[in-house]
Write a protein that holds these residues in place. Structure first.
Motif, PDB file in Angstrom:
ATOM      1  N   TRP A  17       0.837  -1.205   0.000  1.00  0.00           N
ATOM      2  CA  TRP A  17       0.000   0.000   0.000  1.00  0.00           C
ATOM      3  C   TRP A  17       0.869   1.252   0.000  1.00  0.00           C
ATOM      4  CZ3 TRP A  17      -3.713  -2.617   3.905  1.00  0.00           C
ATOM      5  CH2 TRP A  17      -4.831  -3.123   3.215  1.00  0.00           C
ATOM      6  N   ASN A  20       2.513   1.589  -3.326  1.00  0.00           N
ATOM      7  CA  ASN A  20       1.510   1.962  -4.318  1.00  0.00           C
ATOM      8  C   ASN A  20       1.440   3.482  -4.499  1.00  0.00           C
ATOM      9  OD1 ASN A  20      -1.089   1.612  -5.927  1.00  0.00           O
ATOM     10  ND2 ASN A  20      -1.851   2.755  -4.176  1.00  0.00           N
ATOM     11  N   ARG A  42      -8.101   1.400 -10.873  1.00  0.00           N
ATOM     12  CA  ARG A  42      -7.835   0.651  -9.644  1.00  0.00           C
ATOM     13  C   ARG A  42      -9.090  -0.030  -9.128  1.00  0.00           C
ATOM     14  NH1 ARG A  42      -5.242   3.860  -4.993  1.00  0.00           N
ATOM     15  NH2 ARG A  42      -5.331   1.771  -4.108  1.00  0.00           N
ATOM     16  N   ILE A 223       0.575  -0.948  -9.687  1.00  0.00           N
ATOM     17  CA  ILE A 223      -0.372  -0.173  -8.881  1.00  0.00           C
ATOM     18  C   ILE A 223      -1.667  -0.950  -8.677  1.00  0.00           C
ATOM     19  CG2 ILE A 223      -1.872   1.870  -8.923  1.00  0.00           C
ATOM     20  CD1 ILE A 223       0.468   3.350 -10.312  1.00  0.00           C
ATOM     21  N   GLY A 227      -0.373  -3.141  -5.602  1.00  0.00           N
ATOM     22  CA  GLY A 227      -0.737  -2.053  -4.697  1.00  0.00           C
ATOM     23  C   GLY A 227      -2.190  -2.060  -4.278  1.00  0.00           C
ATOM     24  N   SER A 228      -3.041  -2.804  -4.995  1.00  0.00           N
ATOM     25  CA  SER A 228      -4.462  -2.835  -4.652  1.00  0.00           C
ATOM     26  C   SER A 228      -4.923  -4.247  -4.318  1.00  0.00           C
ATOM     27  CB  SER A 228      -5.304  -2.273  -5.806  1.00  0.00           C
ATOM     28  OG  SER A 228      -4.941  -0.934  -6.087  1.00  0.00           O
TER      29      SER A 228
END
Length: 294
Positions: A17, A20, A42, A223, A227-228
């Motif tokens: 996170w 990200n 996202r 990302i 990141g998600s």
């Protein structure tokens, strides 16, 4: 898997996170991509992947819609919680940087204490009062560097950062009933998907109007995927074997990694009082989780 693996998953989710935000900042610097379009990508793709993941786990993903009350809560969670929080967080990244965006969002625990105290008409416990005061003082120092006559960050960053924290409060408080009845990945999967549908009306996924080269697409991949999606699944999965307060403490790796990497990779510089403000704000996480344990 052993408990150590689950602890590692919690830490890895928080780190992803934090990273990200850094990758989003790098993408914004490379091309003039809209923060609203990035929010659409996202949420929409993450929502689809999490719902497919739930299907692969043989869950009935549509059962949550059978109750009108649950359906209403899910819609509120999707729009007021996920979409509002995420869109304003990405805008904070766009106008500011990952460190400031993450720390500003960490006003949410203090805001939750204040909201619940008003709603329940009960005075918070001493530790919670201390946490609220530290959080507010920390945020003031971060945005003013001790000089109350001027801001060290631009007003758009501050505005969207506050809105993202308010969104995180809604994200935290609204889905309580749903999380008691359904798997968290299913609930958030629908929330992201619906939030992504709503985002499409404002910034359509199919119309980015930007030229992406291989590096930009790689950043976008990390990302969305790490990141998600991976960050959330790992973080939620860790709660099966690790105490919530421990997972909460490991969550500090998100703002810490965002702050350190912002300084190292993005050249972000913080003044002395701003550093103190960041420390005070992160200190509220420790106090809140100690309070939970007691």
């Amino acid at each position: 898997m052993s408990k150590k693996w689950y602890v590692g998953m919690a830490a890895g989710g928080a780190l992803f996170w934090g990273i990200n935000g850094i990758l989003s900042n790098i993408l914004f610097e490379r091309i003039n991509v809209s923060p609203d379009w990035l929010t659409t990508v996202r949420l929409f793709i993450s929502g689809i992947v999490l719902l497919i993941y739930s299907l692969l786990r043989r869950q009935n993903i549509f059962k949550i819609w059978r109750s009108p009350k649950n359906a209403g809560i899910l819609l509120a969670f999707s729009l007021i919680g996920i979409y509002f929080a995420q869109s304003n967080f990405v805008r904070t990244l766009y106008y500011g940087n990952a460190a400031v965006a993450t720390v500003l969002q960490y006003m949410a625990p203090a805001l939750i204490v204040i909201f619940l105290a008003i709603f329940r008409q009960t005075w918070p416990r001493r530790q919670e009062v201390i946490a609220v005061v530290l959080s507010l003082v920390g945020i003031v120092l971060l945005v003013t560097n001790g000089n109350l006559t001027r801001l060290e960050i631009n007003d758009k960053t501050l505005l969207f950062g506050i809105l993202s924290a308010i969104g995180l409060v809604a994200y935290t408080l609204i889905p309580g009933r749903l999380l008691q009845q359904y798997d968290a990945i299913l609930v958030v999967g629908w929330g992201m998907f619906i939030g992504g549908l709503a985002a499409n009306f404002y910034a359509p996924l199919y119309h980015p109007a930007y030229h992406f080269d291989a590096i930009d697409l790689t950043l976008l991949f990390f990302i969305v995927v790490f990141g998600s999606i991976v960050a959330f699944v790992w973080y939620i999965a860790s709660l099966r074997k690790v105490a919530p307060e421990t997972v909460g403490m490991l969550g500090m790796l998100e703002p810490l990694s965002a702050t350190v990497l912002s300084a190292l990779l993005l050249g972000v510089q913080f003044q002395a009082f701003q550093v103190v403000g960041i420390v005070l704000t992160l200190g509220t996480i420790v106090i809140m989780n100690v309070t939970k344990r007691q």
